[in-house]
Write an enzyme that holds these catalytic residues in place. Sequence first.
Site, mmCIF file in Angstrom:
data_model
loop_
_atom_site.group_PDB
_atom_site.id
_atom_site.type_symbol
_atom_site.label_atom_id
_atom_site.label_comp_id
_atom_site.label_asym_id
_atom_site.label_seq_id
_atom_site.Cartn_x
_atom_site.Cartn_y
_atom_site.Cartn_z
ATOM 1 N N ILE A 82 1.552 -6.870 -5.995
ATOM 2 C CA ILE A 82 1.446 -6.684 -4.547
ATOM 3 C C ILE A 82 0.075 -7.140 -4.048
ATOM 4 O O ILE A 82 -0.385 -6.726 -2.996
ATOM 5 C CB ILE A 82 1.708 -5.216 -4.140
ATOM 6 C CG1 ILE A 82 0.815 -4.234 -4.946
ATOM 7 C CG2 ILE A 82 3.161 -4.859 -4.326
ATOM 8 C CD1 ILE A 82 0.919 -2.788 -4.462
ATOM 9 N N GLY A 83 -0.532 -8.019 -4.843
ATOM 10 C CA GLY A 83 -1.870 -8.481 -4.503
ATOM 11 C C GLY A 83 -2.862 -7.935 -5.511
ATOM 12 O O GLY A 83 -4.046 -8.237 -5.473
ATOM 13 N N ASN A 94 -9.374 -7.694 -15.604
ATOM 14 C CA ASN A 94 -9.801 -8.928 -14.947
ATOM 15 C C ASN A 94 -10.852 -8.560 -13.909
ATOM 16 O O ASN A 94 -10.516 -8.188 -12.793
ATOM 17 C CB ASN A 94 -8.608 -9.637 -14.286
ATOM 18 C CG ASN A 94 -9.017 -10.959 -13.639
ATOM 19 O OD1 ASN A 94 -10.200 -11.324 -13.608
ATOM 20 N ND2 ASN A 94 -8.036 -11.674 -13.102
ATOM 21 N N PRO A 95 -12.114 -8.638 -14.284
ATOM 22 C CA PRO A 95 -13.168 -8.225 -13.356
ATOM 23 C C PRO A 95 -13.132 -8.968 -12.021
ATOM 24 O O PRO A 95 -13.515 -8.406 -10.996
ATOM 25 C CB PRO A 95 -14.458 -8.553 -14.120
ATOM 26 C CG PRO A 95 -14.062 -8.502 -15.550
ATOM 27 C CD PRO A 95 -12.643 -9.001 -15.602
ATOM 28 N N PHE A 143 0.820 -1.218 0.000
ATOM 29 C CA PHE A 143 0.000 0.000 0.000
ATOM 30 C C PHE A 143 0.852 1.266 0.000
ATOM 31 O O PHE A 143 0.404 2.313 0.410
ATOM 32 C CB PHE A 143 -0.991 -0.008 1.179
ATOM 33 C CG PHE A 143 -1.738 -1.306 1.288
ATOM 34 C CD1 PHE A 143 -1.450 -2.226 2.276
ATOM 35 C CD2 PHE A 143 -2.703 -1.632 0.343
ATOM 36 C CE1 PHE A 143 -2.108 -3.457 2.331
ATOM 37 C CE2 PHE A 143 -3.375 -2.859 0.393
ATOM 38 C CZ PHE A 143 -3.074 -3.764 1.393
ATOM 39 N N GLU A 165 -6.478 2.140 -6.269
ATOM 40 C CA GLU A 165 -6.561 3.227 -5.289
ATOM 41 C C GLU A 165 -7.896 3.940 -5.367
ATOM 42 O O GLU A 165 -8.375 4.477 -4.359
ATOM 43 C CB GLU A 165 -5.388 4.182 -5.512
ATOM 44 C CG GLU A 165 -4.065 3.450 -5.333
ATOM 45 C CD GLU A 165 -2.839 4.328 -5.475
ATOM 46 O OE1 GLU A 165 -2.890 5.474 -5.005
ATOM 47 O OE2 GLU A 165 -1.840 3.864 -6.048
ATOM 48 N N ILE A 214 -12.069 -3.004 -17.713
ATOM 49 C CA ILE A 214 -11.635 -3.754 -16.542
ATOM 50 C C ILE A 214 -11.002 -5.041 -17.050
ATOM 51 O O ILE A 214 -11.675 -5.907 -17.612
ATOM 52 C CB ILE A 214 -12.818 -4.061 -15.611
ATOM 53 C CG1 ILE A 214 -13.500 -2.752 -15.181
ATOM 54 C CG2 ILE A 214 -12.352 -4.849 -14.384
ATOM 55 C CD1 ILE A 214 -12.598 -1.765 -14.440
ATOM 56 N N GLN A 260 -10.094 -5.833 -5.634
ATOM 57 C CA GLN A 260 -9.315 -4.634 -5.320
ATOM 58 C C GLN A 260 -10.214 -3.533 -4.770
ATOM 59 O O GLN A 260 -9.876 -2.869 -3.784
ATOM 60 C CB GLN A 260 -8.651 -4.068 -6.588
ATOM 61 C CG GLN A 260 -7.351 -4.712 -6.966
ATOM 62 C CD GLN A 260 -6.260 -4.339 -5.991
ATOM 63 O OE1 GLN A 260 -5.851 -3.189 -5.873
ATOM 64 N NE2 GLN A 260 -5.765 -5.316 -5.261
ATOM 65 N N VAL A 312 -7.637 0.534 -10.822
ATOM 66 C CA VAL A 312 -8.704 0.703 -9.833
ATOM 67 C C VAL A 312 -8.216 0.563 -8.400
ATOM 68 O O VAL A 312 -8.971 0.793 -7.463
ATOM 69 C CB VAL A 312 -9.845 -0.325 -9.990
ATOM 70 C CG1 VAL A 312 -10.686 -0.036 -11.193
ATOM 71 C CG2 VAL A 312 -9.314 -1.736 -9.985
#
Lengths: 318, 221, 733
Positions: free
Chosen positions: C470-471, C620-621, C244, C694, C618, C627, C692
Amino acid sequence: MRPFNFITAESPQHALSLVAENKNAKFIAGGTNLLDLMKLEIEAPPLLVDISKTGLDKIEKREDGRIAIGTSVTNSALAADMNIRRGYPVLSRALLAGASGQLRNKATTGGNLLQRTRCPYFYDTAQACNKRLPGSGCSAKGGFSRLLAVIDVSDACIASFPSDMAVALRVLDAEIELCSLTGTRIIPIRDFYHGATTQPHIETVIRRDELITRIILPRPIGGSHFYEKVRDRASYAFALVSAAMVFLPDGSARVALGGVAPKPWRVESAEQLLTTDIDEYVRIAFSGASSTHENQFKIPLAKQILTTLINEHKEAMA
Amino acid sequence: MRSDQPANPSRRDFVKSTSTAGIAAGVSTQFPSTALAKSSLPDVREKAFTQQVTLTINSRKHTLGIDTRTTLLDLLREKLALTGTKKGCDHGQCGACTVLVNGTRINACLSLAVMHDSDEIRTVEGLGTPDNLHALQDGFVEHDSYQCGYCTSGQLCSAIGMLSEARKGMPSHVTPDLIIPVTLNRDEIKERMSGNLCRCGAYQNICNAIEDYAERDRETV
Amino acid sequence: MIFDKASENVFDQQRVVGKPQRRIDGPLKVSGSATYAYEQQLNQKLAYGYIVGAQIAFGKISGIDDRKARSAEGVIDIITYQNVPEVGTGAFLSAKALGGPQIQHYHQAVAIVVATTFEQARAAAAALVVHYKRENGQYSLESLAASAPLSKSGAFRPEPVTSLGDFESAFHRAAFKVDETYTTPDQSHAMMEPHATLAYWENDLLHCWTGVQQLNWGVRDLALALGVPKEKIRMRAPFIGGSFGVKGTVMSDTVLAALAAQKTGLAVKVTLQRPLVANNTAHRPATIQRVQLGANPDGKLIAIGHKSVSGNIPGGRPEAAVLSTRYLYHADNRLTELKLAELNLPEGSAMRAPGEAPGQMALEIAMDELAEKLGIDPVELRIINDTQFSPEHPDKPFSKRNLARCLKRGAETFGWEHRSAQPRSQKTGRWLKGMGVSSAIRGAPVMPSAARVTLQSDGRLNVKTDMTDIGTGTYTILAQTAADMFGLTTADIDVQLGDSAFPESPGSGGQWGAASSTAGVYAACVALQEKLADEMGVSLNDLSFSNGQIVVNGKSIALQSLALEGEISAEAKMEYAESRKQFEHQTFGAHFVEVAVNELSFEVRVKRMLAVCDAGRIINPKAAENQVLGGMVMGLGAALMEELVVDERLGFFVNHDLAGYEIPVHADIPEQKVIFIDDVDEYAGPLKAKGVGELGLTGVAPAIANAIYNATGIRVRDYPITLDKLLASSNSI
């Protein structure tokens, strides 16, 4: 964490004799508080005496109707025990409100009673703390005190006691059985914890050579049981304020409060006001309070909790 | 009746200081006293105590001689290269280190390896492998129940342990009635899993996967 | 390759890109097989490091006595400022990774103890005696706020002042005004994996396994810290346990592990102990913000003023809370001002949606307050002040902006019409009910990014870039990109990330990661396609790819057959045309929240959350939804519980562990829903996608704050909105 020897005791007597030989030894059962503190070197016993296999892991209903809870019964086993759920639901609720599932599976009755405060200054070994190092001062006074005690504090320490279980035990008038090599004594939980003191490092009446062996619950008192715990998030957090409250069949009520003092806070002498004048109860229960700007909200919050429970009880009765 | 101050200090006597703060010279009086230096320093020249411990991990027996200070978590990660179980905080505050000990979930960071002699430990590696995933693991992939993945092992082991607790009828903080049998609904799952933090916030998908699994695979664990 | 605008391309078919995908790294993560920095297994003698943090906030080390620590069992060495060359600062942060003799902040690393085992290193660290001379520092933002100077402009420092028209007189004459001060606290990233590094040297080449999000920054700053050439550092971060923003570059763990490895000749690994992380690394600084809004009776804003002050160590950067205000609502008269005070607290740095998250926490309450004064619905008010042109540069259009659509769609889906405009008018039992709304905005920059794509002889495609995951789901979206380009599926693609030896990307950060790295892979795929066309002696236009086949003139052959004699590889970099600067590139959203507030205890429970997001395609929805859900969780935490409490006497964050700094748990999370407005942005990149990660956070906390007001009639302008603040205000109701 300092090096330590680890010995699994075979019996309570064995455990006591090991500790008698080594004055800085500590008993360990679940270890969820002790190991936490040892990692920070707030505790550093050179010998750990494991009491988890000494047969003190039973919950026994006695002939006189009282219940004896072994010191190494886990919190989750105690909360789930049907005798407790039926006869002492406030105790079950208090346990279930504490910690997390994983921690409750390991933490034990005795350990829960003896856990230390979570005051952040106690936990930070760079900060002055009379409880951790007598005479060094109290960093919490004048510091971050939102989660700390509002009553029964002293100039030396304003730590609060974090156990939920103990609050329920206090309202149930539980007793604590302490054994040593020279005998056994029973201490009412009311007398177990020191409150405000000039020596905050001495928290209970337990002696170095004593082991908590059992908690004794009196016969079920019946009534409606509540444990209300208010915290900043919905779970896995210490109480801002909590209340273990019982409305008895005879119309009376009793309550012990958590999060407000260095021990469960119960003022028996004012309890008859619980059903007649809550404002007056709160005034008396908190007379002599010494709150800070940050934690003074705990007193009105306690009142709100009591009001909530009284209303809930009235509605349930209607 | 209150007892008097005991003649002998309690066994929770002050711990010999391990402070690393020295005397603050020239400190203004606004700071709390840092009399920490006055206490004697610990003697760390002591040697570690080593003990032998035998435990079964994912059905495999291990006997090791270890420093008694070794947590179950560090035994797994550092001595046995079973790094699937994660260290998120080492202080029992996050649940990333959750493993199953004799079928019961605990935080491995707050347990010593020597406390588990003869125990059966199951870690995330013992649930399944990438080519042979446990149904719950596969459910996590299907429901995207992770982001960074660091809390995932703990969530999985915790879920398995939690479901076992629910099946045994153990109540939770949100169980409405302590006497009647427990119904494992969404609120129960959320409360029972609250000991597993997820900063990425994949909570909804984690619960979806657990709910899905609980409905489908009730019998197998 | 230079990008300016995307035309119709393969991604518009939404065969792989645009479809929900299981993450390709998923099986590794769920089986415990994904290895993070501390877990790398080497064939090397390994030692353990343990970091000691300073016990004062400001002052000097007056002496170090390491005799007992050095003689502790298993100790190999102890590194302090006294026995290594002075550690430099990197280009992004001002605090030094190793303090001494000057201490810049609490828990600044002052030593690393190296020993044979973790337990030995930890015990020896506790025996290290460091003497300090405390000096008086500045720890109170509130007392410095009035006298703080304007922030200076520079890298990652927006212009301190922007203005348009005549704010003061427009605000003065406005028929309806809001003029309030809002505060946001210091926040901690609190990711699940504490910073960790494993370092070893091969002669003069340094290897680091760590969790840095942006490897180019990590290498650059580590080189500066150690005084070694960048070329002599190889940094790897294949899996990162959350960040983050606080692993944007190297922190004390990496620098000290490298120093320890150098001095001892061993491989050294270290992880920051959790209680050290909050004060040792970085955090999101607190802000004090004044928002002034002036509007006509019809709701049109004629004046927007936003002034914010935050604090940081000397050389540190501001938390640019006024940033999103410059892009969000239209008004002809504007003034934004950013001030920076000097504090001796730990260093503040980037945390998810820097500036934007706290800025909207203030602005969006102010909009709610204005709506109430005007008697206009809060959703309507935002739509009235929507614009398709950059508010401060009215000739500059947004590349794509669907804010109004997000608000309308959200209002409809959420049942906004059931909200009572009158606060404190809905109750169920003991619970006061309310709803709140907020706009959301987050910048969508893109950065040059390179990748290498290789067609292997087994027919599999290999993608390499130093980009990180990072995820965020990077592994999968890069696989999707390559899959679409070559008519494959993600199962046919191997993606390798997080190695500084791979082609350079901008890393994960700035919400630029997904758009930039997919563009880089796209460029490399085009380069590979051109190579294949070359091989076959045809032009690229004659080729198409589908089902693992390459099709030329109606004839199809297996893609694999082209690489049988040897793999074919291409590397390329995507860069961006100046022409894109004619647009403003942002992502937008709307958040709707329903809360229940206990009328006696004032406990707040969020009951429902809806996010509507406008972020281009988008990719990968499945992962993108997650996210946004995660951002909603973090926003819930920001609204209700998160605060690094400053002890202003001692100059540190007191609640520096995961028990004291509370983040949301499972039980806090209500039903959450995410809707994506699928409106692709041709100027965003070849995939027409923006990020998306943040956006999902911005706007959440103020939506909750507004819902609390709607439920209780109590307006709290100081985050987090804990029950004691509501309880205190309720006495005056």
